[in-house]
Every structure is written in C-alpha cells, then in structure tokens.
Design a protein around this motif. Structure first.
Motif, short mmCIF file in Angstrom:
data_model
loop_
_atom_site.label_atom_id
_atom_site.label_comp_id
_atom_site.label_asym_id
_atom_site.label_seq_id
_atom_site.Cartn_x
_atom_site.Cartn_y
_atom_site.Cartn_z
N MET A 14 0.70 -0.78 0.39
CA MET A 14 -0.21 0.53 0.04
C MET A 14 0.94 0.88 -0.20
SD MET A 14 -3.53 1.59 0.54
CE MET A 14 -4.39 0.67 1.21
N THR A 15 0.51 2.02 -0.71
CA THR A 15 1.68 3.43 -0.80
C THR A 15 0.15 4.48 -0.61
OG1 THR A 15 2.69 3.02 -2.79
CG2 THR A 15 2.42 5.04 -2.46
N SER A 16 0.80 5.26 0.13
CA SER A 16 0.23 6.73 0.76
C SER A 16 1.00 7.96 0.98
CB SER A 16 -0.37 6.33 1.86
OG SER A 16 0.76 5.95 2.99
N ILE A 17 0.41 8.62 -0.42
CA ILE A 17 1.07 10.28 0.06
C ILE A 17 0.51 11.42 0.56
CG2 ILE A 17 2.27 9.93 -2.60
CD1 ILE A 17 0.53 11.28 -3.92
N ASN A 18 0.75 12.71 1.05
CA ASN A 18 -0.08 13.57 1.53
C ASN A 18 -0.84 14.59 0.57
OD1 ASN A 18 -0.19 15.86 2.31
ND2 ASN A 18 0.40 15.44 4.55
N VAL A 19 -1.20 14.32 -0.08
CA VAL A 19 -1.98 15.76 -0.91
C VAL A 19 -2.77 17.01 -0.09
CG1 VAL A 19 -2.92 16.08 -3.02
CG2 VAL A 19 -1.51 14.31 -2.61
N ASN A 20 -2.15 18.06 -0.58
CA ASN A 20 -3.24 19.59 0.10
C ASN A 20 -3.49 18.59 2.03
OD1 ASN A 20 -2.98 20.18 -2.10
ND2 ASN A 20 -5.39 19.89 -2.89
N GLY A 21 -2.65 18.40 2.64
CA GLY A 21 -3.05 18.58 3.96
C GLY A 21 -3.59 16.97 4.02
N GLU A 22 -3.41 15.68 3.66
CA GLU A 22 -4.80 14.67 3.71
C GLU A 22 -3.93 14.07 3.69
OE1 GLU A 22 -7.94 13.91 2.51
OE2 GLU A 22 -8.54 15.97 2.17
N LYS A 23 -3.99 12.75 4.22
CA LYS A 23 -2.99 11.56 4.38
C LYS A 23 -3.83 10.69 2.90
CE LYS A 23 -1.34 7.39 5.33
NZ LYS A 23 -1.81 5.96 5.96
N ARG A 24 -3.14 10.39 1.26
CA ARG A 24 -4.36 9.21 0.67
C ARG A 24 -3.69 8.19 0.30
NH1 ARG A 24 -7.74 13.43 -2.11
NH2 ARG A 24 -8.77 11.29 -2.82
N ASP A 25 -4.26 7.02 0.30
CA ASP A 25 -3.49 6.27 0.37
C ASP A 25 -4.60 5.91 -1.24
OD1 ASP A 25 -3.37 5.39 2.31
OD2 ASP A 25 -5.45 4.88 3.47
N LEU A 26 -3.09 5.17 -1.86
CA LEU A 26 -3.03 4.56 -3.21
C LEU A 26 -3.21 3.43 -3.63
CD1 LEU A 26 -0.70 7.35 -4.62
CD2 LEU A 26 -3.34 7.87 -4.04
N GLY A 27 -3.69 2.35 -2.88
CA GLY A 27 -3.90 0.89 -3.17
C GLY A 27 -1.91 1.00 -3.34
N GLU A 28 -1.68 -0.42 -4.41
CA GLU A 28 -0.87 -1.02 -4.98
C GLU A 28 -0.68 -0.60 -5.99
OE1 GLU A 28 1.36 -2.71 -3.34
OE2 GLU A 28 -0.41 -3.12 -1.86
N VAL A 29 0.59 0.79 -6.39
CA VAL A 29 0.76 1.34 -7.15
C VAL A 29 1.93 1.11 -7.75
CG1 VAL A 29 -0.66 2.80 -7.14
CG2 VAL A 29 1.14 3.24 -6.46
N ASP A 30 2.70 1.29 -8.66
CA ASP A 30 4.09 1.45 -9.49
C ASP A 30 5.04 2.90 -9.20
OD1 ASP A 30 6.74 1.48 -11.29
OD2 ASP A 30 5.58 0.41 -12.32
N ARG A 31 5.99 2.22 -8.58
CA ARG A 31 6.34 3.57 -7.78
C ARG A 31 7.20 4.63 -8.76
NH1 ARG A 31 8.84 3.68 -3.16
NH2 ARG A 31 10.94 5.44 -4.21
N ASP A 32 6.82 4.00 -10.35
CA ASP A 32 7.49 5.23 -10.91
C ASP A 32 6.41 5.56 -12.18
OD1 ASP A 32 10.07 4.27 -10.68
OD2 ASP A 32 10.08 2.92 -12.39
N THR A 33 4.84 5.47 -11.47
CA THR A 33 3.85 5.73 -12.64
C THR A 33 4.28 7.72 -11.59
OG1 THR A 33 2.70 4.39 -11.37
CG2 THR A 33 1.46 6.41 -11.62
N VAL A 55 5.08 17.13 1.36
CA VAL A 55 3.92 17.75 0.65
C VAL A 55 3.44 17.82 -0.28
CG1 VAL A 55 2.12 18.87 2.15
CG2 VAL A 55 3.42 17.80 3.42
N VAL A 56 2.75 17.39 -0.81
CA VAL A 56 2.01 17.40 -2.08
C VAL A 56 0.66 18.77 -2.32
CG1 VAL A 56 0.87 17.49 -4.45
CG2 VAL A 56 2.71 15.32 -3.35
N THR A 57 1.20 19.76 -2.72
CA THR A 57 0.09 21.03 -3.12
C THR A 57 -0.31 20.86 -4.00
OG1 THR A 57 1.26 22.13 -0.63
CG2 THR A 57 -0.97 23.42 -2.50
N THR A 58 -1.44 20.51 -4.77
CA THR A 58 -2.04 20.98 -5.94
C THR A 58 -2.56 22.51 -5.71
OG1 THR A 58 -3.94 20.29 -5.18
CG2 THR A 58 -2.38 18.52 -6.45
N ILE A 59 -2.84 22.78 -7.05
CA ILE A 59 -3.92 24.58 -7.18
C ILE A 59 -5.17 24.34 -5.85
CG2 ILE A 59 -5.47 23.62 -9.33
CD1 ILE A 59 -3.64 26.94 -8.70
N GLU A 60 -5.72 23.73 -6.34
CA GLU A 60 -7.20 22.62 -4.81
C GLU A 60 -6.61 23.03 -4.03
OE1 GLU A 60 -5.90 20.38 -7.27
OE2 GLU A 60 -7.91 20.22 -8.85
#
Ligand code: FES
Ligand code: FES
Length: 152
Positions: A1-20, A70-75
């Motif tokens: 399970m991979t997760s990243i922090n986007v706009n202040g929230e932890k988002r679980d991505l499931g099984e993703v290729d690290r090179d995506t 921490v990733v921040t997008t326009i949102e």
C-alpha cells in the motif's frame, strides 16, 4: 500500500508502481483535475505542483519520489481560492484559454516565497511556463500585484 500527503490529507493509493508519474495519480486516481497535462517531459510547466513548497513538474515526478513530502495542488493552494496569486490573477484577468494558468499560478506562488519582489527579468527567467495565448504581460503584472499583497 502506497500513500502520499496531498493538500494536507493522507491519501491511500493502493498498490501502485513507484514509477507512476504523480500527474496520473493526481488526475486519474485522486480526481484533482486542476493540474493539467501538456508535454509530459518537463518542457511546458502546465503540470506544476508544489512538493514541500517548491515547484515541481508532476509529469516527471514519480509517486515513489514523493515519499513523505507534502504535495500541494491548485485545489489546496488556499482554502477559499483567495491566495494572493489567485486574487491577482482575477484582478488582472490573466487567463485567455486558461489551459496553462494553473501551472503558471503554482509556479508564481512558489517563486514568491523566495523572491518577494521580483523584477520583470526575474519573472522572465523563473517563470519558464509556456502560454500559447501569450498572456505573459498580464502574468508579470499579476505577479507584481500578488507580491505587494503578500508584503502587507
Ligand atoms: S506536462 Fe509537465 S511540464 Fe509539460
Ligand atoms: S491562457 Fe491559453 S495557453 Fe495560456
């Protein structure tokens, strides 16, 4: 399970290729479609987001490279769409077709953290994003307005 922090929230991505590419994750998996696709090879700037506050191109940043950053997008640039850069963009009516503009604003917002009073030359060298509609004069004006607002 991979997760990243986007706009202040932890988002679980499931099984993703690290090179995506992060851009695919943001748009296709998380539905954050404010970030756009252009060239795919870090030449146009349209996919710019912030990684720990710094501008990066999400088309060439892999999800594996994001790690704990921490990733921040326009949102997530502001809670209410009223970041000084967004306000200045509205005030100056910067967009034409609009396609490049999210990348432009994210690049500008990152630049203004380190260069609080950019000259035209600074803007021309640091804002390498391409605008096919040629909105560059309004972008420069809006950045200067945003810079003034951020200094208050
Ligand atoms: S799509 Fe990423 S820089 Fe052009
Ligand atoms: S506003 Fe059309 S590409 Fe920039």
């Amino acid at each position: 399970m991979t997760s990243i922090n986007v706009n202040g929230e932890k988002r679980d991505l499931g099984e993703v290729d690290r090179d995506t590419p992060l851009l695919w994750i943001l748009r296709d998996q998380l539905g954050l479609t404010g970030t756009k696709y252009g060239c795919g090879v870090s030449e146009c700037g349209v996919c710019t987001v912030h990684l720990d506050g710094e501008a990066v191109q999400s088309c060439v940043t892999t999800v594996g490279e994001v790690g704990d950053s921490v990733v921040t997008t326009i949102e997530g640039l502001s809670d209410d769409g009223k970041h000084p850069v967004q306000n200045a963009w509205r005030e100056h009516g910067v967009p034409q077709c609009g396609y490049c503009q999210v990348g432009q604003m994210m690049m500008a917002a990152a630049m203004l953290k380190t260069n609080k009073n950019p000259t035209d030359e600074d803007i021309d060298s640091e804002m390498w994003n391409i605008c096919r509609c040629g909105t560059y004069p309004r972008i420069r004006a809006a950045i200067k307005t945003a810079a003034k607002e951020m200094q208050k």
